[in-house]
Write a protein that holds these residues in place. Structure first.
Motif, PDB file in Angstrom:
ATOM      1  N   THR A 129       0.819  -1.205   0.000  1.00  0.00           N
ATOM      2  CA  THR A 129       0.000   0.000   0.000  1.00  0.00           C
ATOM      3  C   THR A 129       0.852   1.254   0.000  1.00  0.00           C
ATOM      4  OG1 THR A 129      -1.715  -1.185   1.229  1.00  0.00           O
ATOM      5  CG2 THR A 129      -1.852   1.208   1.198  1.00  0.00           C
ATOM      6  N   GLN A 130       1.889   1.266   0.810  1.00  0.00           N
ATOM      7  CA  GLN A 130       2.746   2.443   0.906  1.00  0.00           C
ATOM      8  C   GLN A 130       3.507   2.693  -0.394  1.00  0.00           C
ATOM      9  OE1 GLN A 130       5.125   1.544   4.335  1.00  0.00           O
ATOM     10  NE2 GLN A 130       3.493   2.027   5.798  1.00  0.00           N
ATOM     11  N   ILE A 131       3.998   1.625  -1.024  1.00  0.00           N
ATOM     12  CA  ILE A 131       4.717   1.791  -2.293  1.00  0.00           C
ATOM     13  C   ILE A 131       3.776   2.359  -3.352  1.00  0.00           C
ATOM     14  CG2 ILE A 131       5.801   0.535  -4.196  1.00  0.00           C
ATOM     15  CD1 ILE A 131       7.046  -1.324  -2.173  1.00  0.00           C
ATOM     16  N   ALA A 197      -3.409   1.958   9.194  1.00  0.00           N
ATOM     17  CA  ALA A 197      -4.824   1.807   9.529  1.00  0.00           C
ATOM     18  C   ALA A 197      -5.588   1.074   8.445  1.00  0.00           C
ATOM     19  CB  ALA A 197      -5.455   3.174   9.774  1.00  0.00           C
ATOM     20  N   LEU A 198      -5.102   1.145   7.209  1.00  0.00           N
ATOM     21  CA  LEU A 198      -5.800   0.532   6.089  1.00  0.00           C
ATOM     22  C   LEU A 198      -4.770   0.074   5.075  1.00  0.00           C
ATOM     23  CD1 LEU A 198      -8.876   0.228   5.607  1.00  0.00           C
ATOM     24  CD2 LEU A 198      -8.742   2.138   4.037  1.00  0.00           C
ATOM     25  N   ARG A 199      -4.983  -1.144   4.536  1.00  0.00           N
ATOM     26  CA  ARG A 199      -4.058  -1.709   3.563  1.00  0.00           C
ATOM     27  C   ARG A 199      -4.845  -2.342   2.432  1.00  0.00           C
ATOM     28  NH1 ARG A 199      -2.440  -3.416   8.663  1.00  0.00           N
ATOM     29  NH2 ARG A 199      -3.815  -5.182   8.325  1.00  0.00           N
ATOM     30  N   LEU A 200      -4.166  -2.555   1.325  1.00  0.00           N
ATOM     31  CA  LEU A 200      -4.786  -3.276   0.223  1.00  0.00           C
ATOM     32  C   LEU A 200      -5.173  -4.674   0.677  1.00  0.00           C
ATOM     33  CD1 LEU A 200      -2.455  -2.269  -2.758  1.00  0.00           C
ATOM     34  CD2 LEU A 200      -4.783  -1.473  -2.345  1.00  0.00           C
ATOM     35  N   GLY A 211     -16.637  -5.866   2.635  1.00  0.00           N
ATOM     36  CA  GLY A 211     -15.866  -6.000   1.408  1.00  0.00           C
ATOM     37  C   GLY A 211     -14.376  -5.900   1.662  1.00  0.00           C
ATOM     38  N   ARG A 212     -13.606  -5.954   0.571  1.00  0.00           N
ATOM     39  CA  ARG A 212     -12.147  -5.875   0.631  1.00  0.00           C
ATOM     40  C   ARG A 212     -11.666  -4.599  -0.048  1.00  0.00           C
ATOM     41  NH1 ARG A 212      -9.229 -10.473   1.892  1.00  0.00           N
ATOM     42  NH2 ARG A 212     -10.457 -12.365   2.188  1.00  0.00           N
ATOM     43  N   ILE A 213     -10.566  -4.054   0.455  1.00  0.00           N
ATOM     44  CA  ILE A 213      -9.965  -2.871  -0.149  1.00  0.00           C
ATOM     45  C   ILE A 213      -9.300  -3.291  -1.455  1.00  0.00           C
ATOM     46  CG2 ILE A 213      -8.293  -1.023   0.119  1.00  0.00           C
ATOM     47  CD1 ILE A 213     -10.688  -0.774   1.954  1.00  0.00           C
ATOM     48  N   GLU A 214      -9.856  -2.844  -2.560  1.00  0.00           N
ATOM     49  CA  GLU A 214      -9.332  -3.219  -3.875  1.00  0.00           C
ATOM     50  C   GLU A 214      -8.336  -2.199  -4.398  1.00  0.00           C
ATOM     51  OE1 GLU A 214     -11.436  -5.157  -7.673  1.00  0.00           O
ATOM     52  OE2 GLU A 214     -12.014  -3.068  -7.364  1.00  0.00           O
ATOM     53  N   ASN A 245     -12.218  -2.921  10.681  1.00  0.00           N
ATOM     54  CA  ASN A 245     -11.145  -3.559   9.925  1.00  0.00           C
ATOM     55  C   ASN A 245     -10.913  -4.940  10.529  1.00  0.00           C
ATOM     56  OD1 ASN A 245      -8.799  -4.404   8.652  1.00  0.00           O
ATOM     57  ND2 ASN A 245      -7.895  -2.370   8.641  1.00  0.00           N
ATOM     58  N   TRP A 246     -11.358  -5.967   9.816  1.00  0.00           N
ATOM     59  CA  TRP A 246     -11.290  -7.332  10.342  1.00  0.00           C
ATOM     60  C   TRP A 246      -9.905  -7.946  10.212  1.00  0.00           C
ATOM     61  CZ3 TRP A 246     -16.370 -10.260   8.625  1.00  0.00           C
ATOM     62  CH2 TRP A 246     -17.464  -9.597   9.191  1.00  0.00           C
ATOM     63  N   THR A 247      -9.013  -7.305   9.469  1.00  0.00           N
ATOM     64  CA  THR A 247      -7.671  -7.867   9.268  1.00  0.00           C
ATOM     65  C   THR A 247      -6.604  -6.872   9.721  1.00  0.00           C
ATOM     66  OG1 THR A 247      -7.768  -7.088   6.973  1.00  0.00           O
ATOM     67  CG2 THR A 247      -8.358  -9.373   7.378  1.00  0.00           C
ATOM     68  N   ARG A 248      -6.906  -6.114  10.725  1.00  0.00           N
ATOM     69  CA  ARG A 248      -5.978  -5.083  11.205  1.00  0.00           C
ATOM     70  C   ARG A 248      -4.686  -5.708  11.733  1.00  0.00           C
ATOM     71  NH1 ARG A 248      -2.760  -2.004  12.662  1.00  0.00           N
ATOM     72  NH2 ARG A 248      -2.987   0.061  13.609  1.00  0.00           N
ATOM     73  N   HIS A 249      -4.782  -6.765  12.525  1.00  0.00           N
ATOM     74  CA  HIS A 249      -3.604  -7.424  13.084  1.00  0.00           C
ATOM     75  C   HIS A 249      -3.439  -8.855  12.573  1.00  0.00           C
ATOM     76  CE1 HIS A 249      -2.699  -4.158  15.808  1.00  0.00           C
ATOM     77  NE2 HIS A 249      -3.950  -4.143  16.216  1.00  0.00           N
TER      78      HIS A 249
END
Length: 361
Positions: A129-131, A197-200, A211-214, A245-249
């Motif tokens: 995500t950062q890249i 806080a948020l990733r692909l 849903g998923r972050i696309e 966010n269900w996949t935060r950790h």
């Protein structure tokens, strides 16, 4: 003069053809190297056309002189205009090549990050995500710089530079006020990416939609919903509103199934059946499970809650549906007395009068 001009044109055309031929030879060598070298494959995919454009425009710009069209004032003016246009085109082509080359190098890193699985997947998605955001910022910066170089290649623009700098403070304030929403979204996008806080590919719940972050850009976020719809939200939404966010950790999720049944339900038998069923299910991650009586509802039913863990949200959803379907069938076939029923107390039943023909004797 005509012969000399014709010779110049032939030399220029031959130079351009020769440079393009060299670029084509280099491309073919990279294609062969790309079978074993991933960077070469990405360079071919990204940089082929930009490299042709750079080779052609730079060669033309270096080899062209205005007098090749003639020595009259009109011909020299046209030649100077062509020279300026080619110079601008060379800057644009070089900018295109720089951007595509940077994308080729980052594509190599991102391809490797996509393949990361297991416990390292969360960190890989954060870097991914950062890249993606950083290279968008870098692309915008390169384009702005290139546009400025194009403008200042014109003498008239350079002459106006002092006046523009004098009014830059006022213009900057006006532009800043007008672009405040856009700038706010850009800052919010960087904040989300670098605060983790948020990733692909994160699983989130927004506006009661799962849903998923696309896609995560500097201005908007695309959420791919469970039914393949796309929910597009401004980045600032995620900094100003709460979301799940269900996949935060981690991607592991605990699924819950609720059943409302009669008091006659044999909880121990149902708990044994749940454990037997999830043991044979490939969706259960073999870690957590339980079945508990969580409430007695005002309508006279007993609420049971079954919990089962799964490796990710998609598996948890399927496991939850399978367990609910199995337990409903199990209760109906083995313990029909435990099916939900509602009891009504009448004056006759309260007095102990047997119900018959509407309660009449």
């Amino acid at each position: 003069m005509r012969v000399s001009s014709t010779a110049h044109w032939l030399i220029l055309a031959g130079s351009i053809a020769g440079v393009i031929l060299l670029v084509e030879l280099a491309r073919r060598m990279l294609v062969r190297a790309g079978r074993k070298w991933d960077l070469a494959r990405h360079l071919v995919e990204r940089c082929t056309w930009p490299m042709f454009a750079v080779a052609a425009t730079l060669t033309f710009s270096l080899g062209f002189i205005p007098s090749m069209l003639g020595i009259s004032r009109e011909e020299l003016a046209v030649g100077a205009m062509i020279e300026r246009v080619v110079e601008v085109a060379s800057i644009a082509a070089l900018t295109w090549l720089i951007i595509q080359a940077s994308y080729a190098f980052t594509d190599l890193v991102m391809d490797r990050l996509v393949q990361v699985e297991g416990e390292r997947n969360r960190r890989a998605r954060r870097i991914l995500t950062q890249i993606g955001l950083v290279r968008r910022v870098a692309t915008a910066a390169v384009i702005i710089i290139a546009f400025g170089v194009m403008l200042f290649s014109f003498p008239q623009v350079r002459a106006l530079g002092a006046g523009l700098l004098a009014s830059a403070g006022i213009a900057g304030a006006i532009i800043g006020i007008a672009a405040q929403p856009t700038l706010g979204n850009m800052v919010a996008g960087l904040q989300l990416a670098f605060s983790d806080a948020l990733r692909l590919d994160d699983v989130v719940v927004v506006e009661e939609e799962w849903g998923r972050i696309e896609e995560l850009t500097l201005t908007y976020v695309v959420l791919r919903l469970w039914d393949e719809r796309r929910l597009v939200l401004p980045v600032s939404y995620f900094t100003q509103n709460p979301f799940e966010n269900w996949t935060r950790h981690g991607s592991r999720v605990v699924a819950a199934v609720y059943l409302r049944v009669d008091w006659a339900v044999p909880v121990d038998k149902l708990r044994e059946e749940l454990y037997r069923f999830i043991q044979d299910s490939p969706l259960w991650d073999q870690k957590d499970w339980t079945l508990q009586v969580t409430d007695v509802l005002p309508n006279g039913l007993v609420e049971l809650r079954g919990l089962m863990s799964a490796a990710d949200s998609a598996s948890a959803w399927d496991l939850k549906c399978d367990v609910r379907e199995h337990l409903v069938t199990y209760i109906r076939e083995n313990y029909p007395d435990a099916l939900p029923r509602f009891r009504i107390e009448t004056p006759e039943s309260r007095a102990g009068v047997p119900w018959r023909n509407g309660g009449r004797g």
